[in-house]
Design an enzyme around this catalytic site. Sequence first.
Site, PDB file in Angstrom:
ATOM      1  CG  ASP A 129      -0.135  -0.026   2.531  1.00  0.00           C
ATOM      2  OD1 ASP A 129       0.846  -0.793   2.598  1.00  0.00           O
ATOM      3  OD2 ASP A 129      -0.490   0.703   3.476  1.00  0.00           O
ATOM      4  CD  GLU A 130      -1.294   4.629   2.748  1.00  0.00           C
ATOM      5  OE1 GLU A 130      -2.278   5.355   2.957  1.00  0.00           O
ATOM      6  OE2 GLU A 130      -0.595   4.174   3.651  1.00  0.00           O
TER       7      GLU A 130
HETATM    8  C1  TNX Z   1      -4.039   3.995   5.316  1.00  0.00           C
HETATM    9  S1  TNX Z   1      -5.258   1.902   3.916  1.00  0.00           S
HETATM   10  C2  TNX Z   1      -3.079   3.009   5.457  1.00  0.00           C
HETATM   11  C3  TNX Z   1      -2.379   2.872   6.733  1.00  0.00           C
HETATM   12  C4  TNX Z   1      -2.918   3.814   7.774  1.00  0.00           C
HETATM   13  C5  TNX Z   1      -4.421   3.899   7.631  1.00  0.00           C
HETATM   14  C6  TNX Z   1      -5.076   4.701   8.682  1.00  0.00           C
HETATM   15  C7  TNX Z   1      -3.802   1.349   3.933  1.00  0.00           C
HETATM   16  C8  TNX Z   1      -3.589   0.092   3.277  1.00  0.00           C
HETATM   17  N1  TNX Z   1      -2.819   2.052   4.539  1.00  0.00           N
HETATM   18  O1  TNX Z   1      -0.994   3.078   6.560  1.00  0.00           O
HETATM   19  O2  TNX Z   1      -2.572   3.339   9.019  1.00  0.00           O
HETATM   20  O3  TNX Z   1      -4.702   4.464   6.380  1.00  0.00           O
HETATM   21  O4  TNX Z   1      -6.456   4.632   8.573  1.00  0.00           O
END
Ligand code: TNX
Length: 515
Positions: free
Chosen positions: A326-327
């Site tokens: 993610d991200e």
């Molecule tokens: C997004 S959603 C993230 C996390 C954070 C979360 C907080 C996702 C896969 N990654 O790194 O903790 O939002 O809601």
Amino acid sequence: MGLWVLGPPGLAGFAAADDPPATERAVTDIVPAPVQARPDPAANFTLTADSVIRAEYQAHDVADYLGDLLRPATGFAIPVVDRYDTSKPGITLQLGDADQQLGSEGYQLTVAKDGITLQANTTDGLFEGVQSLRQLFPSAIGKSSVQQQDWTVSGGTVFDYPRFARRGAMLDVARHFFGPDQVKRYIDQIAQYKINTLHLHLTDDQGWRIEIKSWPQLTEIGGKTAVDGDPGGFYTQDQYTDIVNYAASRHITVVPEVDMPGHTNAAQASYGELNCDGKPVPPRTDIDVGYSSLCISSPTTYKFVEDVIRELAALTPGPYLDIGGDEAKSTSAADYSAFYAKVMPLVSEYGKQIQGWHNIVEANPPVSAVPEYWDTSRTNADVAAAAARGNKILMAPADKAYLDMKYTPDDPLGLHWAGYVEVKDAYDWDPATVLQGVPESSVAGVEAPLWSETLRTSADIEYQAFPRLAGIAEIGWSPAATHNWDDYRKRLAAQGPIWTAQGINFYRSPQVDWK
Ligand code: TNX
């Protein structure tokens, strides 16, 4: 809802001597809602000091677990006896030869005046049946000291099996660390709602929580930090194994996650060689996301990832390893694909299947991989394409399933980037229609992630998880046809006394008329 809870209509206050004792919940009040439930107040059963649990040898673990649930508050001995010893009244666990429709996790429960019978094809099914049976006892059964009272169980029959194979919870132990006892406490709580998978988010920018023997500084350095400078911590491999075994005793499979190629600052702070310039980065305890990336061009990165996957795979009996994804905002799209082209085969090399955040669909995962959909959008062409190729998608849309979202602006904990998620919002969705182009047949199930940027204690975990976790669990377990907010909120209200008796710190949402 069972009217008989108040006594037969018209007789309130004038109960005849042979009326069945009032009970707090009928079989039609069970959460998650069963496939089929027929209440029969005339068939209430009363557990006494004489009662036993009958089970054959193969069902003794479930029998012992059930006994452990019933002994503290009743003070009764409740011995586990031979399956065919009918000399005493009690609860019979019948393993095998149950209805084929029940599958591997379903169960059939009969509460009659002269005894309780629970049938299932597997011990998983018996375990899930025990979770339903617990709710038919007075709430005080959840207290840890002896209570002087009647132990009447609501009569009737239940025929029940899950809609989706996967009903999961995720706990982020990286942003804040939760010790083994806190994780076990949460395992016990989620098991009550027939959750069968615990995804542990073991690493992130702010902390590395699992001992990797070939890279000891990950925990020696990366394990020390947490969000806001709070105390860190990590699980030794023995502690991790103990958690995995405890989860297994609650019929829950652990899916460990090591997030990559982003969310890796704790690793990059522990080892300079994980950075392209060879120097360790400073530790981070803020809650920004998207700034960190492993060095995609360096062979050391793949040695590191392989060592981690090898050690984690050896410690993990479950079929899945979660490789994050993610991200990864500071990894280019080309680097992201190049990274996973090398990393994905390692997972199968060590005998596991891939789980990851849905972004991994961009890296062409094998069809055995389970992408977890976390976004708030109702369309995602890449995820729909993966589903069309055969990947099963795990549903965790943040605006519905994220337990770390604030309920309301007044929630002292949580975040709100995906919106405010009241109890009704968390319940009002269908995994089979939430994402365009991903039909029910492509859905692995549901997960309720709990990120811990703002959570420090078990009380914090519970406040965010309850009552919403029960709703996600019901969406994963119960037939779509049972979905009804008005009915659900009444059943949920009747769970409140259970949580109170167990000491669970839950959010008393004004959307529910708590009992
Ligand atoms: C997004 S959603 C993230 C996390 C954070 C979360 C907080 C996702 C896969 N990654 O790194 O903790 O939002 O809601």
